[in-house]
Design a protein around this motif. Structure first.
Motif, PDB file in Angstrom:
ATOM      1  N   PHE A 157     -30.284-102.536  24.874  1.00 55.25           N
ATOM      2  CA  PHE A 157     -29.186-102.548  23.902  1.00 55.25           C
ATOM      3  C   PHE A 157     -27.914-103.140  24.510  1.00 55.25           C
ATOM      4  O   PHE A 157     -27.510-102.771  25.608  1.00 55.25           O
ATOM      5  N   ARG A 158     -27.298-104.125  23.803  1.00 49.09           N
ATOM      6  CA  ARG A 158     -26.040-104.720  24.256  1.00 49.09           C
ATOM      7  C   ARG A 158     -25.028-104.612  23.118  1.00 49.09           C
ATOM      8  O   ARG A 158     -25.155-105.324  22.123  1.00 49.09           O
ATOM      9  N   PRO A 159     -24.019-103.726  23.273  1.00 49.90           N
ATOM     10  CA  PRO A 159     -23.096-103.493  22.149  1.00 49.90           C
ATOM     11  C   PRO A 159     -22.473-104.785  21.605  1.00 49.90           C
ATOM     12  O   PRO A 159     -22.225-104.898  20.412  1.00 49.90           O
ATOM     13  N   GLU A 160     -22.253-105.782  22.497  1.00 50.10           N
ATOM     14  CA  GLU A 160     -21.593-107.014  22.019  1.00 50.10           C
ATOM     15  C   GLU A 160     -22.434-107.752  20.964  1.00 50.10           C
ATOM     16  O   GLU A 160     -21.912-108.531  20.178  1.00 50.10           O
ATOM     17  N   TYR A 161     -23.750-107.458  20.939  1.00 48.73           N
ATOM     18  CA  TYR A 161     -24.595-108.107  19.932  1.00 48.73           C
ATOM     19  C   TYR A 161     -24.221-107.677  18.514  1.00 48.73           C
ATOM     20  O   TYR A 161     -24.454-108.393  17.554  1.00 48.73           O
ATOM     21  N   LEU A 162     -23.648-106.453  18.400  1.00 50.21           N
ATOM     22  CA  LEU A 162     -23.282-105.962  17.073  1.00 50.21           C
ATOM     23  C   LEU A 162     -22.208-106.853  16.435  1.00 50.21           C
ATOM     24  O   LEU A 162     -22.126-106.973  15.218  1.00 50.21           O
ATOM     25  N   GLY A 163     -21.422-107.497  17.291  1.00 51.32           N
ATOM     26  CA  GLY A 163     -20.356-108.365  16.778  1.00 51.32           C
ATOM     27  C   GLY A 163     -20.879-109.647  16.151  1.00 51.32           C
ATOM     28  O   GLY A 163     -20.139-110.377  15.478  1.00 51.32           O
ATOM     29  N   LEU A 164     -22.156-109.951  16.339  1.00 45.27           N
ATOM     30  CA  LEU A 164     -22.686-111.232  15.857  1.00 45.27           C
ATOM     31  C   LEU A 164     -22.792-111.298  14.337  1.00 45.27           C
ATOM     32  O   LEU A 164     -23.074-112.349  13.776  1.00 45.27           O
ATOM     33  N   SER A 165     -22.528-110.165  13.671  1.00 43.60           N
ATOM     34  CA  SER A 165     -22.491-110.204  12.207  1.00 43.60           C
ATOM     35  C   SER A 165     -21.367-111.135  11.735  1.00 43.60           C
ATOM     36  O   SER A 165     -21.379-111.609  10.602  1.00 43.60           O
ATOM     37  N   VAL A 166     -20.433-111.433  12.630  1.00 44.96           N
ATOM     38  CA  VAL A 166     -19.308-112.316  12.303  1.00 44.96           C
ATOM     39  C   VAL A 166     -19.807-113.713  11.897  1.00 44.96           C
ATOM     40  O   VAL A 166     -19.153-114.426  11.132  1.00 44.96           O
ATOM     41  N   LEU A 167     -20.981-114.100  12.379  1.00 46.24           N
ATOM     42  CA  LEU A 167     -21.492-115.438  12.070  1.00 46.24           C
ATOM     43  C   LEU A 167     -21.695-115.627  10.575  1.00 46.24           C
ATOM     44  O   LEU A 167     -21.399-116.681  10.024  1.00 46.24           O
ATOM     45  N   SER A 168     -22.214-114.563   9.910  1.00 47.53           N
ATOM     46  CA  SER A 168     -22.470-114.707   8.478  1.00 47.53           C
ATOM     47  C   SER A 168     -21.157-114.797   7.694  1.00 47.53           C
ATOM     48  O   SER A 168     -21.116-115.380   6.624  1.00 47.53           O
ATOM     49  N   GLU A 169     -20.094-114.206   8.276  1.00 49.66           N
ATOM     50  CA  GLU A 169     -18.804-114.249   7.575  1.00 49.66           C
ATOM     51  C   GLU A 169     -18.071-115.569   7.827  1.00 49.66           C
ATOM     52  O   GLU A 169     -17.553-116.195   6.910  1.00 49.66           O
ATOM     53  N   ARG A 170     -18.044-115.998   9.105  1.00 48.93           N
ATOM     54  CA  ARG A 170     -17.260-117.198   9.445  1.00 48.93           C
ATOM     55  C   ARG A 170     -18.006-118.493   9.140  1.00 48.93           C
ATOM     56  O   ARG A 170     -17.394-119.530   8.933  1.00 48.93           O
ATOM     57  N   PHE A 171     -19.343-118.449   9.174  1.00 47.96           N
ATOM     58  CA  PHE A 171     -20.124-119.676   8.962  1.00 47.96           C
ATOM     59  C   PHE A 171     -21.201-119.421   7.900  1.00 47.96           C
ATOM     60  O   PHE A 171     -22.389-119.489   8.177  1.00 47.96           O
ATOM     61  N   PRO A 172     -20.766-119.091   6.687  1.00 45.81           N
ATOM     62  CA  PRO A 172     -21.729-118.627   5.676  1.00 45.81           C
ATOM     63  C   PRO A 172     -22.797-119.667   5.325  1.00 45.81           C
ATOM     64  O   PRO A 172     -23.876-119.315   4.872  1.00 45.81           O
ATOM     65  N   THR A 173     -22.531-120.949   5.548  1.00 43.15           N
ATOM     66  CA  THR A 173     -23.496-121.965   5.112  1.00 43.15           C
ATOM     67  C   THR A 173     -24.443-122.401   6.236  1.00 43.15           C
ATOM     68  O   THR A 173     -25.382-123.154   6.001  1.00 43.15           O
TER      69      THR A 173
END
Length: 614
Positions: A157-173
């Motif tokens: 488990f790497r907590p920083e991976y949880l932040g990767l949800s940002v990709l769907s918000e910043r780069f939706p396409t």
């Protein structure tokens, strides 16, 4: 007018041949690639060595823009990028090992469209300036490697991976691909949830690694067991030995060196420089053994690891599968060797009690440990059991594990089980195995005299078996969940399930522990090939390896970045003597043909059998 459409070149296959030197895709690589080329999200669960990276490397060569690969291990980015350059692919990484000038240069190249694949660690990606930089570039795909790191159910488990949800918000396409080799249902649900991949298509590969041979032996002087295994099967091979504690890692590495092997330790207690130095020696040089805690190995790309040995029981089958998955990634035969004893179970249960896990996680960890034990004790095909654990049907016996090779004899242990269980009950369910065995064997130790255990009805009733056999009985009663180990002092208690056995309503069979692991006979050995190299090929093999090593040293990259063993093996089998022949060899794409073709042909001609007119 005849139809010429069947002459049209398949661009995806053309890229595979030109850059990677492969003739065909494996498994569902092609389906994943087509799905991504169509702009869709995907999750690919594939065992180590199944070629996950091709799924995102090929779109990088076909789509107009850059693919960003998010990978948790900095040390490996270097090697992956070096291997891609060997194939003529424009790849780069951004990480903390670079100076700011180097980083700036990479960013400039990316802006100019001169990079096809950019590798980043998740921490780096999440920095605001990285996100801003990426938003200025045409990105065609985000590939999230080792995606199981997002789940707390795993051991990585790497907590920083949880932040990767940002990709769907910043780069939706921009389409996203999550890849991993660890795939229980819990982990899979977390990947979907936390990476916001609800719309992604799920691709699940077979988790079978047919080239790996599984062996499990009861622990009985593990150093000598390891030595016998290495001497019989892996005299000069590279491999990994896993141990539970740092102290043990140091001790085993030192012991291997004293026994004439090149062995290096790796654990979290060593300073970063030493760890990196040892890892790169293992990756770059031939025949090095790394002795490690599980801190080592995620994403290890070395294709020619010929064995993985566990000297202590792994905590779960997932962890075990991931660790042995590092062997034989080139598809050639490899060994997974495990020694375990019931003291491992005590140690792991103790660790569980002392860990600060929530009730849910602790229960899950206990179940995982029980499943691991059942795998060790099974008398059936091990591969069947592993694959069933990953919900995969595998109906036949595999023929490539110890139980299939030498079917385990079992014996009717009903009476022995009743004696052992009664002894636990009569002594008050609070003693460990060694004391219980002393009672069964009728030994008059100080402790037995002091506790007046000579008065018990079970005193001396077990003299038909020796201490080693009783240990095996207790170990199997624990694995069958008829006894549980009290974690603090290691005392044994009866479980509900032992009633029918005690009443004689349920028979029980035990596996006959072999006196010593039966070495695989030499003819079988050649068949499952530690690279079956005949005498006249041996010299050619050595010459090719030397060429590979020289090129690799000159360029400062691992030998496997130049050619895999599988490529050398095919050169020996097929004996190409023209450039045309050479271009069809596994792993030789157009750049390698141009760079190294002349040297290879010179060697091949030198070794051409007499009578062939070259």
């Amino acid at each position: 007018m005849h139809d010429s459409s069947h002459h049209s070149v398949d661009p995806v296959l053309a890229v595979l041949r030109q850059y990677f030197g492969f003739e065909a895709f494996r498994g569902f690589q092609r389906e994943v690639i087509d799905h991504l080329l169509a702009g869709q999200d995907a999750i690919a669960l594939m065992p180590t060595g199944a070629g996950k990276s091709l799924c995102y490397q090929i779109p990088a060569l076909l789509l107009p823009g850059m693919v960003v690969v998010i990978s948790p291990l900095i040390a490996l980015m270097q090697d992956q990028v070096a291997a891609l350059w060997q194939n003529g692919i424009r790849a780069a990484f951004l990480n903390s090992t670079q100076s700011s000038q180097e980083s700036a240069k990479v960013m400039q190249l990316a802006r100019q469209g001169a990079i096809d694949l950019l590798y980043l660690a998740p921490e780096r990606l999440l920095m605001e300036h990285s996100l801003t930089f990426l938003s200025q570039i045409p990105i065609v795909l985000f590939a999230i490697d080792e995606a199981h790191c997002v789940s707390q159910w795993g051991h990585d488990f790497r907590p920083e991976y949880l932040g990767l949800s940002v990709l769907s918000e910043r780069f939706p396409t921009v389409p996203r691909l999550a890849v991993t080799a660890t795939a229980t249902a819990l982990t899979r649900d977390d990947i979907i949830k936390y990476l916001k991949l609800q719309q992604a298509k799920l691709f699940i590969a077979s988790f079978d690694r047919p080239n790996i041979h599984y062996t499990v032996v009861a622990k009985n002087d593990p150093k000598q067991q390891l030595k016998r295994f290495l001497d019989a099967e892996h005299l000069h091979d590279a491999g990994i030995v896993y141990c539970l504690s740092r102290k043990r890692v140091e001790e085993i590495a030192e012991w291997l060196v004293q026994n004439g092997r090149r062995a290096l330790p790796y654990h979290a207690g060593l300073d970063k420089e030493t760890r990196q130095r040892n890892q790169s020696q293992f990756l770059q040089e031939e025949g090095v053994i790394i002795v490690a805690t599980i801190a080592f190995g995620m994403g290890i790309d070395k294709p020619d690891v010929r064995f993985v040995a566990h000297l202590d029981l792994p905590k779960s089958l997932e962890g075990y599968c991931q660790e042995i998955g590092r062997a034989g990634r080139d598809g050639l035969p490899a060994n997974a060797f495990l020694t375990y004893g019931y003291e491992d179970v005590i140690k792991l249960r103790r660790l569980l009690i002392n860990s600060q896990l929530t009730e849910n996680l602790a229960r899950s960890a206990r179940q995982q440990l029980d499943t691991m034990l059942a795998y060790c004790e099974t008398t059936n095909c091990r591969r069947q059991m592993l694959l069933r654990h990953f919900n995969e049907a595998y109906s036949h016996a595999c023929g490539n594990c110890d139980n299939c090779r030498a079917p385990v004899s079992t014996w009717d242990g009903s009476i022995a089980a009743q004696k052992a269980l009664s002894c636990v009950y009569r002594t008050g369910q609070r003693f460990g195995v060694e004391h219980l065995i002393d009672v069964l064997l009728g030994k008059k130790t100080e402790r037995i005299i002091a506790l007046e255990h000579m008065q018990l009805s079970t005193f001396g009733i077990g003299s038909d078996l020796d201490a080693r056999q009783w240990r095996s009985v207790f170990r199997q009663l624990i694995a069958a969940d008829l006894l549980v180990i009290e974690p603090v002092y290691g005392g044994l208690r009866l479980t509900e399930r032992c009633r029918p056995v005690l009443r004689g309503e349920q028979a029980i069979r035990f596996r006959q522990d072999a006196k010593a692991p039966i070495a695989v006979k030499k003819d079988v050995q050649a068949k499952r090939g530690t690279l079956s190299v005949h005498h006249h090929s041996k010299e050619l093999w050595q010459t090719l390896k030397k060429l590979r090593q020289d090129i690799a040293r000159q360029q400062g990259v691992p030998a496997y970045c130049i050619f895999h063993d599988a490529t050398l093996q095919e050169l020996i089998d097929k004996r190409p003597i023209t450039e045309q022949d050479l271009s069809k060899i596994y792993g030789i794409g157009s750049r390698k043909l141009k760079e190294y073709g002349a040297d290879l042909l010179r060697i091949m001609k030198q070794f051409a059998p007499d009578g062939i007119d070259v």
